[in-house]
Design a protein around this motif. Structure first.
Motif, PDB file in Angstrom:
ATOM      1  N   ILE A   1      11.174  -4.201   1.496  1.00 50.17           N
ATOM      2  CA  ILE A   1      10.626  -4.860   0.313  1.00 50.17           C
ATOM      3  C   ILE A   1       9.503  -3.991  -0.246  1.00 50.17           C
ATOM      4  N   VAL A   2       9.647  -3.636  -1.524  1.00 53.04           N
ATOM      5  CA  VAL A   2       8.741  -2.695  -2.179  1.00 53.04           C
ATOM      6  C   VAL A   2       8.204  -3.306  -3.477  1.00 53.04           C
ATOM      7  N   ALA A   3       7.246  -2.635  -4.079  1.00 54.27           N
ATOM      8  CA  ALA A   3       6.711  -3.090  -5.361  1.00 54.27           C
ATOM      9  C   ALA A   3       7.793  -2.998  -6.435  1.00 54.27           C
ATOM     10  N   ALA A   4       7.620  -3.733  -7.510  1.00 54.68           N
ATOM     11  CA  ALA A   4       8.590  -3.728  -8.612  1.00 54.68           C
ATOM     12  C   ALA A   4       8.787  -2.322  -9.172  1.00 54.68           C
ATOM     13  N   THR A   5       7.776  -1.474  -9.052  1.00 50.20           N
ATOM     14  CA  THR A   5       7.852  -0.091  -9.534  1.00 50.20           C
ATOM     15  C   THR A   5       8.561   0.830  -8.546  1.00 50.20           C
ATOM     16  N   GLY A   6       8.886   0.317  -7.369  1.00 51.06           N
ATOM     17  CA  GLY A   6       9.486   1.129  -6.318  1.00 51.06           C
ATOM     18  C   GLY A   6       8.454   1.738  -5.389  1.00 51.06           C
ATOM     19  N   LYS A   7       7.179   1.530  -5.698  1.00 54.36           N
ATOM     20  CA  LYS A   7       6.101   2.090  -4.882  1.00 54.36           C
ATOM     21  C   LYS A   7       6.069   1.408  -3.511  1.00 54.36           C
ATOM     22  N   MET A   8       5.750   2.205  -2.502  1.00 50.88           N
ATOM     23  CA  MET A   8       5.620   1.685  -1.147  1.00 50.88           C
ATOM     24  C   MET A   8       4.257   1.018  -1.026  1.00 50.88           C
ATOM     25  N   THR A   9       4.263  -0.261  -0.787  1.00 50.38           N
ATOM     26  CA  THR A   9       3.012  -1.002  -0.641  1.00 50.38           C
ATOM     27  C   THR A   9       3.021  -1.709   0.696  1.00 50.38           C
ATOM     28  N   GLY A  10       1.863  -2.091   1.149  1.00 50.38           N
ATOM     29  CA  GLY A  10       1.623  -2.831   2.359  1.00 50.38           C
ATOM     30  C   GLY A  10       2.712  -2.932   3.390  1.00 50.38           C
TER      31      GLY A  10
END
Length: 164
Positions: A131-140
């Motif tokens: 599960i990633v941010a809507a932008t595709g960025k790797m978060t938490g």
């Protein structure tokens, strides 16, 4: 509660169970003692999961949706989020908003979805790393190693990752 530790190519994992199902899974952590600290011999069905985890962590992607989890140990909202995460298969990702939509909530519930994933007692098996941010960025990622571990797991599964 019976539990066992076991070695994988990424380090020592731990798994716990009861008669209902798995109660906990821990990803490799440099702070955890090496294999040999097993307190119980896993029953056959847990041993099968251990074997699948080992295969997964050498790049043979496994889908753990068929595993028996003891969901009675987590609140209803967290349970709904975790069950939705099980639908995200190896090699794929989804956004926090996608998971919110999957359980009938608006995109504004994304933060609550992220918090629920942070409480996942079965990381890797219930793939919160997908599960990633809507932008595709790797978060938490609350597992050992944080976002670097998340990226490593996704790469092992062949997920397409966005470069900055």
């Amino acid at each position: 509660m019976p539990h066992a530790t076991f070695s994988t190519p990424l380090g020592t994992c731990a798994i716990a169970w009861n008669d209902t199902g798995l109660t906990r899974f821990l990803l490799p952590d440099p702070e955890r003692p090496a294999s040999g600290n097993t307190e119980a011999e896993p029953p056959h069905w847990v041993g099968d999961i251990v074997d699948r985890v080992k295969r997964h962590l050498i790049g043979e992607a496994q889908d753990f949706a068929d595993v028996r989890y003891d969901f009675s140990r987590v609140p209803e909202f967290v349970r709904a989020v975790l069950k939705a995460a099980l639908e995200v298969k190896p090699g794929h990702t989804a956004s926090y908003g996608d998971l919110a939509a999957a359980i009938g909530l608006p995109p504004a519930a994304s933060r609550a979805v992220g918090n629920a994933l942070g409480d996942n007692p079965w990381p890797l098996l219930i793939p919160c790393h997908r599960i990633v941010a809507a932008t595709g960025k790797m978060t938490g990622f609350s597992g050992p190693g944080g976002v670097a571990t998340k990226v490593r797991l996704l790469a092992l599964e062949g997920a397409q990752l966005l470069a900055e």
